[in-house]
Design an enzyme around this catalytic site. Structure first.
Site, PDB file in Angstrom:
ATOM      1  CG  ASP A  20       1.340  -3.679  10.780  1.00 14.72           C
ATOM      2  OD1 ASP A  20       0.429  -4.364  10.277  1.00 14.72           O
ATOM      3  OD2 ASP A  20       2.270  -3.178  10.120  1.00 14.72           O
ATOM      4  NE  ARG A  32      -2.608  -5.125   5.660  1.00 12.27           N
ATOM      5  CZ  ARG A  32      -3.223  -5.295   4.499  1.00 12.27           C
ATOM      6  NH1 ARG A  32      -4.242  -6.110   4.423  1.00 12.27           N
ATOM      7  NH2 ARG A  32      -2.847  -4.650   3.417  1.00 12.27           N
ATOM      8  N   GLY A  69       0.834  -1.201   0.000  1.00  5.85           N
ATOM      9  CA  GLY A  69       0.000   0.000   0.000  1.00  5.85           C
ATOM     10  C   GLY A  69       0.869   1.251   0.000  1.00  5.85           C
ATOM     11  CG  ASP A  77       3.228  -7.056   7.025  1.00  5.61           C
ATOM     12  OD1 ASP A  77       2.397  -7.598   7.771  1.00  5.61           O
ATOM     13  OD2 ASP A  77       2.930  -6.452   5.978  1.00  5.61           O
ATOM     14  NE  ARG A 130      -2.594  -3.827  -0.878  1.00  3.78           N
ATOM     15  CZ  ARG A 130      -2.006  -3.385   0.225  1.00  3.78           C
ATOM     16  NH1 ARG A 130      -0.956  -4.028   0.707  1.00  3.78           N
ATOM     17  NH2 ARG A 130      -2.425  -2.304   0.840  1.00  3.78           N
ATOM     18  CB  THR A 141       2.862  -0.130   7.090  1.00  6.33           C
ATOM     19  OG1 THR A 141       1.451  -0.342   7.239  1.00  6.33           O
ATOM     20  CG2 THR A 141       3.542  -0.366   8.422  1.00  6.33           C
ATOM     21  CB  ILE A 142      -0.874   4.212   7.028  1.00  3.00           C
ATOM     22  CG1 ILE A 142      -1.928   3.178   6.631  1.00  3.00           C
ATOM     23  CG2 ILE A 142      -0.407   5.059   5.844  1.00  3.00           C
ATOM     24  CD1 ILE A 142      -3.282   3.768   6.345  1.00  3.00           C
ATOM     25  CG  ASP A 143      -1.776  -0.924   8.295  1.00  2.00           C
ATOM     26  OD1 ASP A 143      -1.600  -1.868   7.495  1.00  2.00           O
ATOM     27  OD2 ASP A 143      -2.626  -0.032   8.116  1.00  2.00           O
ATOM     28  NE  ARG A 201     -27.890  13.349  12.404  1.00  2.00           N
ATOM     29  CZ  ARG A 201     -27.943  13.888  11.184  1.00  2.00           C
ATOM     30  NH1 ARG A 201     -26.803  14.326  10.613  1.00  2.00           N
ATOM     31  NH2 ARG A 201     -29.094  14.006  10.555  1.00  2.00           N
TER      32      ARG A 201
HETATM   33  O1  F6P Z   1      -1.673  -1.735   4.854  1.00  2.00           O
HETATM   34  C1  F6P Z   1      -2.135  -0.494   4.561  1.00  2.00           C
HETATM   35  C2  F6P Z   1      -3.621  -0.503   4.283  1.00  2.00           C
HETATM   36  O2  F6P Z   1      -4.026   0.781   4.005  1.00  2.00           O
HETATM   37  C3  F6P Z   1      -4.486  -1.112   5.394  1.00  2.00           C
HETATM   38  O3  F6P Z   1      -4.702  -0.219   6.445  1.00  2.00           O
HETATM   39  C4  F6P Z   1      -5.737  -1.466   4.641  1.00  2.00           C
HETATM   40  O4  F6P Z   1      -6.428  -2.530   5.250  1.00  2.00           O
HETATM   41  C5  F6P Z   1      -5.199  -1.918   3.291  1.00  2.00           C
HETATM   42  O5  F6P Z   1      -3.907  -1.351   3.160  1.00  2.00           O
HETATM   43  C6  F6P Z   1      -6.044  -1.515   2.126  1.00  2.00           C
HETATM   44  O6  F6P Z   1      -5.469  -2.078   1.008  1.00  2.00           O
HETATM   45  P1  F6P Z   1      -5.861  -1.667  -0.501  1.00  2.00           P
HETATM   46  O7  F6P Z   1      -5.272  -0.332  -0.787  1.00  2.00           O
HETATM   47  O8  F6P Z   1      -5.260  -2.749  -1.348  1.00  2.00           O
HETATM   48  O9  F6P Z   1      -7.360  -1.644  -0.562  1.00  2.00           O
END
Ligand code: F6P
Length: 341
Positions: A128, A170, A10, A102, A71, A124-126, A161
């Site tokens: 992780d 992820r 990503g 990863d 990917r 990774t923005i995650d 609301r």
């Molecule tokens: O790993 C980065 C990420 O943005 C996750 O947070 C998300 O689940 C995934 O990639 C989305 O992947 P794609 O861009 O293939 O839809």
């Protein structure tokens, strides 16, 4: 030496800052630079180009990646890794800087084990990846979530609301946790810690009872909420990752909240907004520092290593250490959010 650079997985804000850092340092060290296009796909298909210094000017502030990404998983293809190594050799690439998360770094670690001069850069923005306090793109993503919450606070209070905000991440809750803390969320739901729909409902009633007639809930896309009625089926990508966005956990949660409480509820799914646009200063600075350090590792022929952030320092660790396990949100951070909810 000819140094190749690739970005895999990503995309994330800050990738171009890392590319620029690695390339400029490589040129300064007297090397040639080749761009490997679209992640491991380019390394398999021979989409590899010699690049000139000026092609790395004026990209520090740009989101996305000038090299493209994908990917693609060579480990999932017959002789995939051999094909990558043969193609790089064919294009005269002596050393490679693989910028990725990863998945991408797992391939790089395998290639280094097989004798290739490959180093990594953590992205990774995650957030992780293990062994590093920094992953390219995370700081920017957190800023985007915080800004969204600032905006949603005004409409939530105006309409009294409940707002459910679904964010990426992820299988971990870093984006939700830090974005929720920075944006003043009233409840943060993440995969690391179990939550039930009855807890969510009880919390909303408690707030309402205290005169708080609006609530902002941040929910990580990978969360499983006990007692949740319906969540969609998800598909998988080349690395076998579940496309969590397909599950629609935010949408399902907001409908169930409205059904169970009668409180008007709306959902916002931030989606790829969290990965787009110009990187924050933190992402620019650390991506640059890691990019430069990666070029130096190739120059010193330190295969299988990766520069990481440790406090204010750039440290160097084996790639295997960064991909060995997922870095998950610690309890004390999760408990911190409860001070404000
Ligand atoms: O790993 C980065 C990420 O943005 C996750 O947070 C998300 O689940 C995934 O990639 C989305 O992947 P794609 O861009 O293939 O839809």
């Amino acid at each position: 030496m000819r140094i190749g650079i690739l970005t895999g997985g990503g995309d994330a804000p800050g990738l171009n800052a890392a590319i620029r850092g690695a390339a400029r340092r490589a040129f300064q060290l007297g090397h040639h630079v080749s761009g490997v296009k679209n992640g491991w796909a380019g390394a398999m298909q021979g989409d590899i180009e010699e690049m000139a210094p000026e092609e790395f000017r004026g990209i520090l502030h740009l989101g996305g990646t000038i090299l493209g990404t994908s990917r693609t998983n060579p480990l999932k293809q017959v002789d995939g890794m051999q094909k990558v190594m043969a193609t790089l050799q064919h294009y005269g690439v002596d050393g490679l800087v693989a910028i990725g998360g990863d998945d991408t770094l797992s391939v790089a670690a395998r290639m280094a084990e097989a004798g290739a001069l490959v180093v990594g850069v953590p992205k990774t923005i995650d957030n992780d990846l293990s062994g590093t306090d920094f992953c390219i793109g995370f700081d920017t993503a957190v800023g985007i979530v915080a800004e969204a919450l600032d905006r949603l606070h005004t409409t939530a209070t105006a309409h009294h609301r409940v707002m459910v905000v679904e964010v990426m991440g992820r299988d971990t809750g870093w984006v939700a946790m830090m974005g929720g803390l920075a944006g003043g969320a009233d409840m943060i739901l993440i995969p690391e810690f179990e939550t039930s729909i009855s807890e969510v409902v009880a919390h909303l009633y408690k707030r309402r009872g205290a005169g708080r007639d609006f609530s902002i809930l941040v929910v990580a896309e990978g969360v499983n909420i006990e007692g949740m009625a319906e969540v969609g089926q998800a598909t998988t990508d080349a690395f076998g990752h579940v496309r969590l966005a397909d599950r629609g956990v935010g949408d399902a949660l907001s409908r169930q909240i409205e059904k169970e409480t009668g409180f008007e509820t709306r959902v916002t799914v931030l989606g790829h907004l969290q990965r787009g646009g110009s990187p924050s200063s933190v992402d620019r600075i650390w991506a640059t520092r890691c990019g430069v350090a990666a070029a130096e590792l190739v120059n010193e022929r330190k295969a299988g290593m990766i520069p990481v952030r440790r406090g204010d320092e750039v440290a160097v660790v084996p790639l295997a250490e960064v991909v060995k396990e997922q870095r998950r949100v610690p309890r004390e951070l999760y408990d911190l959010a409860h001070v404000f909810s």
